[in-house]
Design a protein around this motif. Sequence first.
Motif, PDB file in Angstrom:
ATOM      1  N   THR A   1       0.815  -1.220   0.000  1.00  0.00           N
ATOM      2  CA  THR A   1       0.000   0.000   0.000  1.00  0.00           C
ATOM      3  C   THR A   1       0.853   1.277   0.000  1.00  0.00           C
ATOM      4  OG1 THR A   1      -0.141  -0.182   2.422  1.00  0.00           O
ATOM      5  CG2 THR A   1      -1.941  -1.133   1.126  1.00  0.00           C
TER       6      THR A   1
ATOM      7  N   ALA B   1       3.952   1.439  -2.423  1.00  0.00           N
ATOM      8  CA  ALA B   1       3.568   1.258  -3.823  1.00  0.00           C
ATOM      9  C   ALA B   1       2.848   2.472  -4.394  1.00  0.00           C
ATOM     10  CB  ALA B   1       2.682   0.017  -3.961  1.00  0.00           C
ATOM     11  N   ARG B   2       2.607   3.492  -3.561  1.00  0.00           N
ATOM     12  CA  ARG B   2       1.826   4.653  -4.019  1.00  0.00           C
ATOM     13  C   ARG B   2       2.485   5.375  -5.190  1.00  0.00           C
ATOM     14  NH1 ARG B   2       1.516   8.850  -0.071  1.00  0.00           N
ATOM     15  NH2 ARG B   2       3.526   8.060   0.666  1.00  0.00           N
ATOM     16  N   HIS B   3       3.810   5.365  -5.236  1.00  0.00           N
ATOM     17  CA  HIS B   3       4.531   6.156  -6.229  1.00  0.00           C
ATOM     18  C   HIS B   3       4.841   5.369  -7.500  1.00  0.00           C
ATOM     19  CE1 HIS B   3       4.920   8.714  -2.729  1.00  0.00           C
ATOM     20  NE2 HIS B   3       5.627   7.793  -2.102  1.00  0.00           N
ATOM     21  N   LEU B   4       4.434   4.106  -7.553  1.00  0.00           N
ATOM     22  CA  LEU B   4       4.704   3.283  -8.724  1.00  0.00           C
ATOM     23  C   LEU B   4       3.661   3.521  -9.812  1.00  0.00           C
ATOM     24  CD1 LEU B   4       5.507  -0.130  -6.968  1.00  0.00           C
ATOM     25  CD2 LEU B   4       7.147   1.504  -7.899  1.00  0.00           C
TER      26      LEU B   4
ATOM     27  N   ARG C   1       0.671   2.594 -12.404  1.00  0.00           N
ATOM     28  CA  ARG C   1      -0.558   1.904 -12.029  1.00  0.00           C
ATOM     29  C   ARG C   1      -0.431   0.384 -12.124  1.00  0.00           C
ATOM     30  NH1 ARG C   1      -6.612   3.033 -14.558  1.00  0.00           N
ATOM     31  NH2 ARG C   1      -7.715   1.542 -13.216  1.00  0.00           N
TER      32      ARG C   1
ATOM     33  N   ARG D   1       1.794  -0.898  -9.472  1.00  0.00           N
ATOM     34  CA  ARG D   1       1.132  -0.716  -8.169  1.00  0.00           C
ATOM     35  C   ARG D   1       0.122  -1.838  -7.920  1.00  0.00           C
ATOM     36  NH1 ARG D   1      -0.328   4.151  -8.954  1.00  0.00           N
ATOM     37  NH2 ARG D   1      -2.549   3.877  -9.378  1.00  0.00           N
TER      38      ARG D   1
ATOM     39  N   LYS E   1       1.978  -5.092  -7.205  1.00  0.00           N
ATOM     40  CA  LYS E   1       2.527  -5.062  -5.852  1.00  0.00           C
ATOM     41  C   LYS E   1       1.432  -5.289  -4.822  1.00  0.00           C
ATOM     42  CE  LYS E   1       6.368  -4.475  -3.553  1.00  0.00           C
ATOM     43  NZ  LYS E   1       7.510  -5.385  -3.756  1.00  0.00           N
TER      44      LYS E   1
END
Length: 292
Positions: free
Chosen positions: A112, A115-118, A120, A123, A126
């Motif tokens: 969570t 992974a916010r900056h990955l 879509r 994300r 992940k």
Amino acid sequence: MESSGADGRSPAAGATSGGTLSEAAGHAADATEAASNSAALDVVARSGFAVMALLHIVIGAIAVALALGAPGQAEPTGAIEQLAANPWGPAVMWAGFIACAGLSLWQLSEATLRARHLPRRQRLAKLVSSGFLSIAYGSVGLSFAGFALGNPGDSGDSTRDFSTAVVRSPFGVPALIGLGVTVVGIGVYFIVKGAGKKFKEELAHFEGTHRGRLVSGLGVAGHIAKGAALILTGLLFVIAAATNDPGSSTGLDGSLKALQDHPFGPALLAAIGAGFIAYGAFALLRARFGRM
């Protein structure tokens, strides 16, 4: 004249309010992510990796013993039972619970917060992979707690109960088939990861060293063996759904013991057991030297 919304505020004021809330949520997520990067959680998570590594080694040893005709349960609860039998059993059980709970929280933050900056797609991947691991590690932690409290469980019984509950749910058989296919897919992922040596970045510490080949060999054998075991477990879910017999889904222990009924089964069971031991050794090195 500037227009206003139904609540008397101007649209600009509403936008500013929404932006403030969004910024506050972002700051809160950043603060939580920073907390998840703490040295304390890092140590506990590494301890969790070490505990899981030890369980793989014990499960592998039980699988080899099964291939030689000895009794045992080649599953997490069977391995935990072995660890609980020593004089320090209760302390080991609580230590295992804390380590696995910390590792579960760390994986949850991976799924969570981190992974916010990955992008879509990454994300989402992940979220699925680390989310699944978070649940798996949390389940093992609960097994440790059960033994510590004097209420040992059985992974095979739990898997049968879970499969029965899924079949009786609104989605029923398709849901159990989907679960089985997912587990098979994870098994295939482990085999591909092992065969392609895609785990090397996890242990870059040994890259270019004399020990690197040994570590690489452990990683290849371990990932392939674990992948094969997961594929067998997933197939049991699919077969249980196809035959409408959820009781035949017995988890890792049942899938490995099913090999004993085939001509080359014991040899394959021993090979998978040895692979689990190799994976455990690799995971111990991952716990100590791997990047978090």
